[in-house]
Design an enzyme around this catalytic site. Sequence first.
Site, mmCIF file in Angstrom:
data_model
loop_
_atom_site.group_PDB
_atom_site.id
_atom_site.type_symbol
_atom_site.label_atom_id
_atom_site.label_comp_id
_atom_site.label_asym_id
_atom_site.label_seq_id
_atom_site.Cartn_x
_atom_site.Cartn_y
_atom_site.Cartn_z
ATOM 1 N N THR A 99 0.754 -1.135 0.046
ATOM 2 C CA THR A 99 -0.204 0.012 -0.073
ATOM 3 C C THR A 99 0.845 1.285 -0.036
ATOM 4 O OG1 THR A 99 -0.175 0.169 2.498
ATOM 5 C CG2 THR A 99 -1.659 -1.357 1.469
ATOM 6 N N GLU B 64 -3.031 -0.794 8.682
ATOM 7 C CA GLU B 64 -3.059 0.577 8.434
ATOM 8 C C GLU B 64 -2.508 1.117 9.952
ATOM 9 O OE1 GLU B 64 -3.751 2.686 6.064
ATOM 10 O OE2 GLU B 64 -4.118 1.060 4.758
ATOM 11 N N THR C 286 -0.322 -2.656 19.701
ATOM 12 C CA THR C 286 0.262 -1.560 20.162
ATOM 13 C C THR C 286 -0.332 -1.047 21.376
ATOM 14 O OG1 THR C 286 -0.064 0.786 19.728
ATOM 15 C CG2 THR C 286 -1.769 -0.745 18.887
ATOM 16 N N ASP C 287 0.595 -0.434 22.111
ATOM 17 C CA ASP C 287 -0.040 0.122 23.617
ATOM 18 C C ASP C 287 -1.069 0.835 23.308
ATOM 19 O OD1 ASP C 287 1.417 2.333 22.313
ATOM 20 O OD2 ASP C 287 2.375 2.830 24.189
ATOM 21 N N GLU C 288 -1.384 1.526 22.382
ATOM 22 C CA GLU C 288 -2.425 2.503 22.069
ATOM 23 C C GLU C 288 -3.882 1.981 22.597
ATOM 24 O OE1 GLU C 288 -1.900 5.305 18.759
ATOM 25 O OE2 GLU C 288 0.206 4.854 18.809
ATOM 26 N N TYR D 295 -7.692 4.199 14.621
ATOM 27 C CA TYR D 295 -6.683 3.312 14.635
ATOM 28 C C TYR D 295 -6.573 2.122 16.020
ATOM 29 C CZ TYR D 295 -1.820 1.443 15.381
ATOM 30 O OH TYR D 295 -0.684 0.794 15.618
ATOM 31 N N LYS E 134 -7.269 -1.854 16.328
ATOM 32 C CA LYS E 134 -6.215 -2.787 16.727
ATOM 33 C C LYS E 134 -6.533 -3.571 17.866
ATOM 34 C CE LYS E 134 -2.377 -3.192 15.737
ATOM 35 N NZ LYS E 134 -1.666 -3.887 14.640
ATOM 36 N N ASP F 259 -4.203 20.870 17.309
ATOM 37 C CA ASP F 259 -4.219 19.592 18.085
ATOM 38 C C ASP F 259 -4.797 18.584 17.096
ATOM 39 O OD1 ASP F 259 -2.966 17.867 19.441
ATOM 40 O OD2 ASP F 259 -3.817 18.808 21.395
HETATM 41 P P1 NAD Z 1 3.788 0.863 8.379
HETATM 42 O O1 NAD Z 1 2.369 1.572 8.062
HETATM 43 O O2 NAD Z 1 5.010 1.127 8.077
HETATM 44 O O3 NAD Z 1 3.695 -0.876 7.433
HETATM 45 C C1 NAD Z 1 2.453 -1.377 7.399
HETATM 46 C C2 NAD Z 1 2.712 -2.554 6.321
HETATM 47 O O4 NAD Z 1 1.492 -3.465 6.048
HETATM 48 C C3 NAD Z 1 3.015 -1.894 4.884
HETATM 49 O O5 NAD Z 1 3.998 -2.498 4.162
HETATM 50 C C4 NAD Z 1 1.640 -2.189 4.010
HETATM 51 O O6 NAD Z 1 2.142 -2.177 2.623
HETATM 52 C C5 NAD Z 1 1.200 -3.437 4.522
HETATM 53 N N1 NAD Z 1 -0.181 -3.398 4.396
HETATM 54 C C6 NAD Z 1 -1.109 -2.568 4.647
HETATM 55 N N2 NAD Z 1 -2.489 -3.039 4.416
HETATM 56 C C7 NAD Z 1 -2.155 -4.244 3.719
HETATM 57 C C8 NAD Z 1 -3.195 -5.213 3.528
HETATM 58 N N3 NAD Z 1 -4.312 -5.005 3.115
HETATM 59 N N4 NAD Z 1 -2.665 -6.428 3.105
HETATM 60 C C9 NAD Z 1 -1.331 -6.810 3.109
HETATM 61 N N5 NAD Z 1 -0.557 -5.821 3.343
HETATM 62 C C10 NAD Z 1 -1.077 -4.498 3.869
HETATM 63 O O7 NAD Z 1 3.563 0.048 9.866
HETATM 64 P P2 NAD Z 1 4.586 -0.077 10.984
HETATM 65 O O8 NAD Z 1 4.874 1.160 11.598
HETATM 66 O O9 NAD Z 1 5.793 -0.860 10.532
HETATM 67 O O10 NAD Z 1 3.777 -0.855 11.999
HETATM 68 C C11 NAD Z 1 3.517 -2.397 11.851
HETATM 69 C C12 NAD Z 1 2.524 -2.968 12.781
HETATM 70 O O11 NAD Z 1 3.214 -2.725 14.059
HETATM 71 C C13 NAD Z 1 1.315 -2.504 12.794
HETATM 72 O O12 NAD Z 1 0.594 -3.601 13.059
HETATM 73 C C14 NAD Z 1 1.078 -1.369 14.034
HETATM 74 O O13 NAD Z 1 -0.027 -1.536 14.537
HETATM 75 C C15 NAD Z 1 2.085 -2.160 14.827
HETATM 76 N N6 NAD Z 1 2.965 -1.202 15.843
HETATM 77 C C16 NAD Z 1 3.686 -0.060 15.488
HETATM 78 C C17 NAD Z 1 4.184 0.785 16.093
HETATM 79 C C18 NAD Z 1 5.039 1.976 15.546
HETATM 80 O O14 NAD Z 1 5.450 2.874 16.236
HETATM 81 N N7 NAD Z 1 5.271 2.221 14.347
HETATM 82 C C19 NAD Z 1 4.269 0.568 17.463
HETATM 83 C C20 NAD Z 1 3.387 -0.620 18.243
HETATM 84 C C21 NAD Z 1 2.789 -1.391 17.236
HETATM 85 P P1 TYD Z 2 3.024 9.651 15.597
HETATM 86 O O1 TYD Z 2 4.359 9.379 15.147
HETATM 87 O O2 TYD Z 2 1.916 9.745 14.534
HETATM 88 O O3 TYD Z 2 2.577 8.316 16.625
HETATM 89 P P2 TYD Z 2 1.415 8.021 17.407
HETATM 90 O O4 TYD Z 2 0.272 9.114 17.153
HETATM 91 O O5 TYD Z 2 1.050 6.730 17.234
HETATM 92 O O6 TYD Z 2 2.087 8.253 18.821
HETATM 93 O O7 TYD Z 2 3.006 10.873 16.802
HETATM 94 C C1 TYD Z 2 3.829 10.922 17.868
HETATM 95 C C2 TYD Z 2 3.609 12.000 18.502
HETATM 96 O O8 TYD Z 2 3.606 13.275 17.774
HETATM 97 C C3 TYD Z 2 1.900 12.172 18.796
HETATM 98 O O9 TYD Z 2 1.564 12.863 19.879
HETATM 99 C C4 TYD Z 2 1.506 13.257 17.743
HETATM 100 C C5 TYD Z 2 2.765 14.099 17.614
HETATM 101 N N1 TYD Z 2 2.772 14.872 15.904
HETATM 102 C C6 TYD Z 2 3.075 16.165 16.015
HETATM 103 O O10 TYD Z 2 3.065 16.779 16.958
HETATM 104 N N2 TYD Z 2 3.260 16.452 14.836
HETATM 105 C C7 TYD Z 2 3.234 15.467 13.611
HETATM 106 O O11 TYD Z 2 3.344 16.396 12.436
HETATM 107 C C8 TYD Z 2 2.860 14.296 13.846
HETATM 108 C C9 TYD Z 2 2.908 13.253 12.630
HETATM 109 C C10 TYD Z 2 2.922 13.749 15.176
#
Ligand code: NAD
Ligand code: TYD
Length: 339
Positions: free
Chosen positions: A36, A84, A125-127, A153, A157, A275
Amino acid sequence: MKILVTGGAGFIGANFIKYERKAHPQDELICVDELTYCGNLESLEEELKDPAFKFFKADICDAGEVERIVGETRPDVIVHFAAESHVDRSIEDPQIFVRTNIIGTQNLLEAARKFDVARFHQVGTDEVYGDLPLDRPDLFFTEDLPLKPSSPYSASKAGADFLVLAYHRTFGVNVSISRCSNNYGPYQFPEKMIPLMIANALADKPLPVYGEGINVRDWLYVDDHCRAIDMIIRNGADGCVYNVGGHNEMRNIDIVKLILKELDKPESLITFVTDRKGHDMRYAIDSSKITGELGWKPETMFKDGIRSTIRWYLDNRSWWEKIITGEYKDYYERMYGNR
Ligand code: NAD
Ligand code: TYD
């Protein structure tokens, strides 16, 4: 061991594939990703040269495709990252979050059940716990807290986590869940805060800080998260949830100032913008369960991890510059144009 990774072309999935190849070179890895807007095969350039690494471009919401791939590859473990993942996009368009994060997860669980996959690991996720107040630094997320998600989101999750636990209880599927705090590191899509701020600072563009910038996140270097998942799929208890966090709580504004300092850019680039709706105040993880049971601890100090992350974005400009000049540019205009 044969591991099927969903979402392996995304940020954490790609880092996980690299981690596994180094830590367990004897294991077989299969990646399923729909590519995606945030999935990028360039992140797996090296891996794709390896004939032992298999890649399937497929949508996890297509139950038939998921069943076909799991049936054909017969993995021992599924590690499910595909999702997503961006809160702001979930406020713009919640429906695709329900589709991918809930229906996609259920399709994978169904395939795991049908083909007796030995372990289904849900990357959570912790969220899902909601948020904590800023004036109660004594409070942390523990695994037994009720789920109280704030955004579409995190609600999607949470729905996925419930399905995982339901498939365990009802059908006896062997599952585990990790609930991790905010990750940072290489290959993160530049819509998330840290890479977005690095990219804007390098272009001398305004750094959009939501609200007053006092929201707190518990930042963890991506490799530490990958190691936690690796330990859980190998030694974690069946049906268990493990919180994963860095004990590294920081306010957004302090991170933004640190990035500017590292890049030798002026704080005048900081712009406070409207915000985020429903913005969670503070995330803080109690990870004593995974430390006690599996011996996991974060190894990368934030000051080192953020430096090497900034270095990576400086050394890999073509990876992210291509992204921000493409489709993402329209998203950026929609999100920040009138903010
Ligand atoms: P990301 O958005 O970078 O990557 C998501 C991947 O999923 C992409 O490669 C995308 O192409 C694929 N994808 C999306 N929809 C799809 C579909 N329908 N079929 C097949 N593939 C699909 O996400 P990320 O930051 O790497 O997060 C990965 C996982 O970890 C997620 O489940 C997220 O909820 C979880 N997570 C992320 C964080 C963080 O800080 N980024 C923290 C805790 C948990
Ligand atoms: P983000 O990286 O989107 O992670 P999450 O919302 O999953 O915690 O954002 C991290 C923090 O930064 C969140 O409190 C929102 C804030 N933020 C900004 O202040 N400006 C920005 O442009 C973005 C993307 C996030």
